[in-house]
Design a protein around this motif. Structure first.
Motif, PDB file in Angstrom:
ATOM      1  N   ALA A 294       0.836  -1.202   0.000  1.00  0.00           N
ATOM      2  CA  ALA A 294       0.000   0.000   0.000  1.00  0.00           C
ATOM      3  C   ALA A 294       0.872   1.254   0.000  1.00  0.00           C
ATOM      4  O   ALA A 294       1.734   1.421   0.864  1.00  0.00           O
ATOM      5  CB  ALA A 294      -0.919  -0.008   1.215  1.00  0.00           C
ATOM      6  N   GLN A 295       0.651   2.118  -0.997  1.00  0.00           N
ATOM      7  CA  GLN A 295       1.338   3.406  -1.118  1.00  0.00           C
ATOM      8  C   GLN A 295       2.851   3.269  -1.208  1.00  0.00           C
ATOM      9  O   GLN A 295       3.586   4.200  -0.874  1.00  0.00           O
ATOM     10  CB  GLN A 295       0.954   4.322   0.051  1.00  0.00           C
ATOM     11  CG  GLN A 295      -0.542   4.618   0.114  1.00  0.00           C
ATOM     12  CD  GLN A 295      -0.891   5.553   1.248  1.00  0.00           C
ATOM     13  OE1 GLN A 295      -0.127   5.749   2.182  1.00  0.00           O
ATOM     14  NE2 GLN A 295      -2.087   6.127   1.164  1.00  0.00           N
ATOM     15  N   LYS A 296       3.351   2.141  -1.712  1.00  0.00           N
ATOM     16  CA  LYS A 296       4.801   1.956  -1.874  1.00  0.00           C
ATOM     17  C   LYS A 296       5.086   1.404  -3.274  1.00  0.00           C
ATOM     18  O   LYS A 296       4.769   0.244  -3.557  1.00  0.00           O
ATOM     19  CB  LYS A 296       5.370   1.012  -0.806  1.00  0.00           C
ATOM     20  CG  LYS A 296       5.392   1.610   0.596  1.00  0.00           C
ATOM     21  CD  LYS A 296       5.940   0.614   1.612  1.00  0.00           C
ATOM     22  CE  LYS A 296       7.411   0.365   1.436  1.00  0.00           C
ATOM     23  NZ  LYS A 296       7.964  -0.513   2.498  1.00  0.00           N
ATOM     24  N   THR A 297       5.661   2.243  -4.116  1.00  0.00           N
ATOM     25  CA  THR A 297       6.038   1.815  -5.454  1.00  0.00           C
ATOM     26  C   THR A 297       7.428   1.177  -5.399  1.00  0.00           C
ATOM     27  O   THR A 297       8.352   1.735  -4.820  1.00  0.00           O
ATOM     28  CB  THR A 297       6.066   3.012  -6.420  1.00  0.00           C
ATOM     29  OG1 THR A 297       4.742   3.537  -6.545  1.00  0.00           O
ATOM     30  CG2 THR A 297       6.571   2.594  -7.797  1.00  0.00           C
ATOM     31  N   TYR A 298       7.532  -0.003  -6.012  1.00  0.00           N
ATOM     32  CA  TYR A 298       8.800  -0.729  -6.048  1.00  0.00           C
ATOM     33  C   TYR A 298       9.352  -0.700  -7.477  1.00  0.00           C
ATOM     34  O   TYR A 298       8.604  -0.790  -8.456  1.00  0.00           O
ATOM     35  CB  TYR A 298       8.618  -2.177  -5.587  1.00  0.00           C
ATOM     36  CG  TYR A 298       8.453  -2.319  -4.089  1.00  0.00           C
ATOM     37  CD1 TYR A 298       9.471  -2.844  -3.296  1.00  0.00           C
ATOM     38  CD2 TYR A 298       7.268  -1.917  -3.459  1.00  0.00           C
ATOM     39  CE1 TYR A 298       9.322  -2.982  -1.922  1.00  0.00           C
ATOM     40  CE2 TYR A 298       7.110  -2.047  -2.088  1.00  0.00           C
ATOM     41  CZ  TYR A 298       8.144  -2.574  -1.326  1.00  0.00           C
ATOM     42  OH  TYR A 298       8.001  -2.695   0.035  1.00  0.00           O
ATOM     43  N   VAL A 299      10.687  -0.570  -7.583  1.00  0.00           N
ATOM     44  CA  VAL A 299      11.363  -0.530  -8.884  1.00  0.00           C
ATOM     45  C   VAL A 299      12.506  -1.540  -8.871  1.00  0.00           C
ATOM     46  O   VAL A 299      12.983  -1.949  -7.798  1.00  0.00           O
ATOM     47  CB  VAL A 299      11.923   0.878  -9.174  1.00  0.00           C
ATOM     48  CG1 VAL A 299      10.808   1.898  -9.287  1.00  0.00           C
ATOM     49  CG2 VAL A 299      12.934   1.298  -8.106  1.00  0.00           C
TER      50      VAL A 299
END
Length: 309
Positions: A294-299
């Motif tokens: 939730a609310q955490k973009t991973y790259v």
């Protein structure tokens, strides 16, 4: 898409290499379907590291912290917003003050936001005043071998070349590679690329937030990489915002991803897309960024290790 989160036993170390953020991306011209699957086709507009604005100062409006200079170039008008931080030199490298009637060239980083108004307004990083004295200026990105983006000019640094950063502090020739530079010179060879021994070079990239100056930041990031990540299709995915902010970047949410910026660097990350933007160029990722928590973009971790420095 196969995804799993792994909690390792030992903490891994984060190593940042001196990898260039190349401002030009070339298109893959392979015709086979197999080649197209392996390497994404990259379609880009011509890359402009700087927007160049030409003209003669026609009007000056002095504000509290900003002075507005109206440039006239034929029928075209542009407005320059100039502050105390704007670098202003003549074509020989001398510091000068802008005056009505000056013929100037203003250089603004192309990734800077621009107001949607008329006449166009720019907040230039460098302004060069043209004089009758002999002198040429090149404002561009220079690679490791000190050639600029289109392989037009190559620098040969001499002992008497004045080397400075944007704060006027002395730097070394080793500090020039893979940087945006203002180069002052008087002559060049007729070779391709032309070669010159400049009289003065200014490094535009601000290193004040270099990670070596932030206590324990590399150890903190190493712990994040070791404890907070997912594996997606064999690629290690790490949280973008927390790492970028620890490295001194500003992270602005776009709803579908984020814009990460620091100094003259700016990246546009979009969830669900394998391409990310730098200036007007597009670069590929192994796996598309994703909202894995939730609310955490991973790259992909390679993005952090290669581009965020």
């Amino acid at each position: 898409m196969k995804m799993k989160k792994i909690v390792p036993v030992a903490m891994t170390a984060l190593l940042f290499g001196s990898v260039a953020v190349a401002p030009v991306a070339s298109a893959n011209e392979g015709n086979s379907a197999q080649a197209q699957e392996q390497v994404p086709q990259i379609q880009i507009d011509p890359v402009h590291i700087f927007n160049n604005t030409y003209g003669t100062i026609d009007h000056v409006n002095v504000g509290e912290n900003i002075t507005y200079y109206t440039l006239k170039d034929g029928e075209q008008s542009n407005i320059l917003e100039v502050t105390n931080e704007t670098l202003i030199f003549d074509n020989t490298g001398k510091k000068v003050e802008l005056q009505k009637g000056d013929k100037v060239v203003a250089y603004t980083f192309a990734n800077k936001p621009q107001k949607a108004i008329y006449p166009p307004q720019f907040t230039p990083d460098v302004i060069i005043v043209e004089t009758e004295e002999a002198g040429f200026v090149e404002v561009d990105y220079f690679f490791e071998d000190l050639t600029n983006t289109y392989d037009i000019l190559k620098l040969n640094i001499a002992e008497n070349t004045e080397l400075l950063n944007i704060k006027g502090e002395k730097v070394t020739a080793e500090d020039l590679s893979e940087k945006h530079l203002v180069v002052f010179y008087t002559a060049s060879t007729k070779s391709i690329p032309a070669q010159t021994t400049p009289s003065k070079v200014i490094v535009l990239d601000d290193e004040k937030q270099n990670t070596t100056e932030i206590p324990n930041v590399q150890a903190e990031i190493a712990e994040i990489l070791a404890t907070d990540y997912y594996e997606v299709d064999g690629t290690k995915m790490v949280p973008l915002r927390v790492i970028a902010e620890k490295l001194g970047y500003t992270v602005e949410s776009t709803g579908k991803g984020a814009i990460i910026s620091k100094g003259n660097l700016s990246y546009t990350i979009t969830r669900g897309e394998k391409m990310f933007g730098y200036n007007k160029a597009l670069f590929p990722l192994e796996v598309e960024p994703a909202l894995l928590e939730a609310q955490k973009t991973y790259v992909p971790v390679e993005f952090v290790e290669t581009y965020l420095k």
